[in-house]
Design an enzyme around this catalytic site. Structure first.
Site, PDB file in Angstrom:
ATOM      1  N   ARG A  41      28.860  48.910  45.510  1.00 44.59           N
ATOM      2  CA  ARG A  41      27.335  48.400  45.448  1.00 44.59           C
ATOM      3  C   ARG A  41      26.371  48.754  46.223  1.00 44.59           C
ATOM      4  O   ARG A  41      25.149  48.743  45.897  1.00 44.59           O
ATOM      5  CB  ARG A  41      27.524  46.868  45.411  1.00 44.59           C
ATOM      6  CG  ARG A  41      28.341  46.061  44.409  1.00 44.59           C
ATOM      7  CD  ARG A  41      28.376  44.684  44.645  1.00 44.59           C
ATOM      8  NE  ARG A  41      28.813  43.926  43.203  1.00 44.59           N
ATOM      9  CZ  ARG A  41      29.251  42.615  43.234  1.00 44.59           C
ATOM     10  NH1 ARG A  41      29.438  41.977  44.460  1.00 44.59           N
ATOM     11  NH2 ARG A  41      29.301  42.213  42.267  1.00 44.59           N
ATOM     12  N   LYS A 206      42.651  33.689  35.248  1.00 39.41           N
ATOM     13  CA  LYS A 206      42.477  32.270  34.758  1.00 39.41           C
ATOM     14  C   LYS A 206      41.631  32.408  33.143  1.00 39.41           C
ATOM     15  O   LYS A 206      40.695  33.013  33.104  1.00 39.41           O
ATOM     16  CB  LYS A 206      41.528  31.474  35.537  1.00 39.41           C
ATOM     17  CG  LYS A 206      42.271  31.083  36.616  1.00 39.41           C
ATOM     18  CD  LYS A 206      41.146  30.625  37.929  1.00 39.41           C
ATOM     19  CE  LYS A 206      40.778  28.938  37.513  1.00 39.41           C
ATOM     20  NZ  LYS A 206      40.023  28.511  38.441  1.00 39.41           N
ATOM     21  N   GLY A 356      32.963  43.575  39.655  1.00 40.37           N
ATOM     22  CA  GLY A 356      33.026  43.837  41.051  1.00 40.37           C
ATOM     23  C   GLY A 356      34.682  44.231  41.253  1.00 40.37           C
ATOM     24  O   GLY A 356      34.961  45.517  41.772  1.00 40.37           O
ATOM     25  N   GLY A 380      30.616  38.337  36.974  1.00 42.03           N
ATOM     26  CA  GLY A 380      30.362  36.990  36.221  1.00 42.03           C
ATOM     27  C   GLY A 380      29.123  37.588  35.481  1.00 42.03           C
ATOM     28  O   GLY A 380      29.029  37.109  34.435  1.00 42.03           O
TER      29      GLY A 380
HETATM   30  C1  3PG Z   1      29.730  38.645  42.960  1.00 41.48           C
HETATM   31  O1  3PG Z   1      30.445  39.313  43.387  1.00 41.48           O
HETATM   32  O2  3PG Z   1      30.086  38.136  41.778  1.00 41.48           O
HETATM   33  C2  3PG Z   1      28.293  38.625  43.037  1.00 41.48           C
HETATM   34  O3  3PG Z   1      27.746  39.179  43.985  1.00 41.48           O
HETATM   35  C3  3PG Z   1      27.826  37.230  42.824  1.00 41.48           C
HETATM   36  O4  3PG Z   1      28.350  36.597  44.020  1.00 41.48           O
HETATM   37  P1  3PG Z   1      28.839  34.612  43.611  1.00 41.48           P
HETATM   38  O5  3PG Z   1      29.892  34.981  42.800  1.00 41.48           O
HETATM   39  O6  3PG Z   1      29.383  34.464  45.085  1.00 41.48           O
HETATM   40  O7  3PG Z   1      27.681  34.228  43.319  1.00 41.48           O
END
Ligand code: 3PG
Ligand code: MG
Length: 399
Positions: A41, A206, A356, A380
């Site tokens: 990242r 999940k 990620g 997400g």
């Molecule tokens: C992630 O790794 O999913 C993003 O950096 C967002 O982080 P978060 O899910 O803690 O908001």
């Protein structure tokens, strides 16, 4: 897309101007040493930061890391990230030990043209993630005071309605950075007009996390391959026993319904690796899915499943993959994830790895990143994009 871009901002001239860049530097840290275990990242925002440095901007970078609870917490400090960012940029990154306090103010004020500062973790301030508009707004005012313009290059966080993502762009001239543009460009080809067959592979633990995206994808995809911990809830829905494997009991009925409506598009594992315990050295065997012993738990998909999924992937023209097939962090349960990843790289298809975690898996397994079409920095965020949801960070750039 009616979004202004980094090139528009550069064309106006940024020399001597303070440019606030929201990045997603939320990198995984080694639990023991605290060292950065995957810097993907950080690398992903270099094109945007490099262009701003070259153009002589005073670059103020901000990000979250992990999920601290709205107050400083040393284990979530961005300081190690500042070090790594400096190495990759080939110049010093001035680190502010707070986000909008005295250290941040003087660090930003002292920046010379072409220099870079990184503020401490945004989530050390409750205002960043607050649901209260006024609290978020007050924090956004303080952040916005550090910039004459704002660049969003935090694709992994565009699905969050947070101060630095949603409220700051309402206060400053704003553009999308190179990473955000590329991500949106790629993902929009998946939702608009993917070349077929379009095959999606979903894993992870999940079903409940993936339900919305499964619903959204079912009408669009040609094949949906399901592995990872969540496959056991589907297997249960088919009437099979899953031993002590991960199971979301309240999702069994939903999975049964999805299977009924899927027109045979959903493919489930036919064999799995079962173990005595969730441990790297646990005794384990491969069994057919109708033979999972009651005292054992599934931690990976088996070789016949890999072969079947690979056959489906081999004819695909477009592939999206999110979520590991098993507990790939433990070598005994990594073969499923590795096998599927390799099948994706071999297919003559445009492939997108979303997430990620999946992206980190690609690198942790030593696979060649360049043999994938695109590795998204958003987990997400990419799923919510494919669901067709409005993403607060993108919406804020459109205004
Ligand atoms: C992630 O790794 O999913 C993003 O950096 C967002 O982080 P978060 O899910 O803690 O908001
Ligand atoms: Mg997340």
């Amino acid at each position: 897309m009616s979004i202004r871009t980094l090139d528009d901002l550069l064309a106006e001239g940024v020399s001597g101007r303070r440019v606030l860049v929201r990045a997603d530097l939320n990198v995984p840290l080694d639990k023991q040493s605290g060292a950065i275990s995957d810097d993907g990242r950080i690398r992903a925002v270099l094109p945007t930061l490099g262009a701003l440095v070259e153009a002589g901007a005073k670059v103020v970078v901000c990000s979250h890391l992990g999920r601290p609870k709205g107050a400083p917490d040393p284990q979530f400090s961005l300081r190690p990230v500042a070090g790594r960012l400096g190495e990759l940029l080939g110049g010093p990154v001035h680190f502010a030990t707070d986000t909008v306090g005295e250290s941040a103010r003087s660090t930003v004020a002292d920046l010379a043209d072409g220099q870079v500062a990184l503020l401490e973790n945004l989530r050390f301030n409750a205002g960043e993630t607050s649901k209260d508009e006024a609290e978020r707004g007050a924090f956004a005012d303080q952040l916005a005071a550090f910039g004459d313009a704002y660049v969003d290059d935090a694709f992994g966080a565009v699905h969050r309605k947070h101060a630095s993502v949603f409220d700051v762009p309402a206060r400053l001239p704003h553009v999308a950075g190179r990473l955000v543009l590329r991500e949106v460009e790629v993902l929009s080809t998946l939702t608009a007009d993917p070349e077929r067959p379009y095959v999606v592979v979903l894993g992870g633990s999940k079903v409940s996390d993936k339900l919305a995206v499964i619903e959204a994808l079912l009408p669009t995809v040609d094949r949906l391959l399901i592995g990872g911990g969540m496959c056991f809830t589907f297997l249960k829905a088919q009437g099979l026993e899953v031993g002590t494997s991960l199971l979301e009991k309240d999702m069994v009925e939903t999975c049964r319904n999805l299977l009924e409506r899927s027109n045979g598009k959903i493919m489930l594992p036919v064999d799995v690796v079962v173990a005595d315990a969730f441990a790297p050295d646990a005794a384990h065997d491969t069994v057919r899915v109708d033979g999972i012993p009651s005292h054992r738990l599934g931690l990976d998909v088996g070789p016949e499943t890999v072969a079947g999924f690979s056959a489906a992937l081999s004819s695909a023209k477009t592939i999206f993959w999110n979520g590991p097939m098993g507990v790939f962090e433990m070598p005994a349960f990594a073969a499923g994830t590795r096998g599927i990843a390799e099948a994706i790289t071999k297919a003559d298809a445009f492939s997108v790895v979303g997430g990620g975690d999946s992206a980190a898996a690609v690198r942790a397994l030593g696979l060649d990143e360049s043999s994938f079409g695109h590795i998204s920095t958003g987990g997400g965020a990419s799923l919510e994009y494919l669901e067709g949801k409005t993403l607060p960070g993108i919406a804020a750039l459109e205004n």
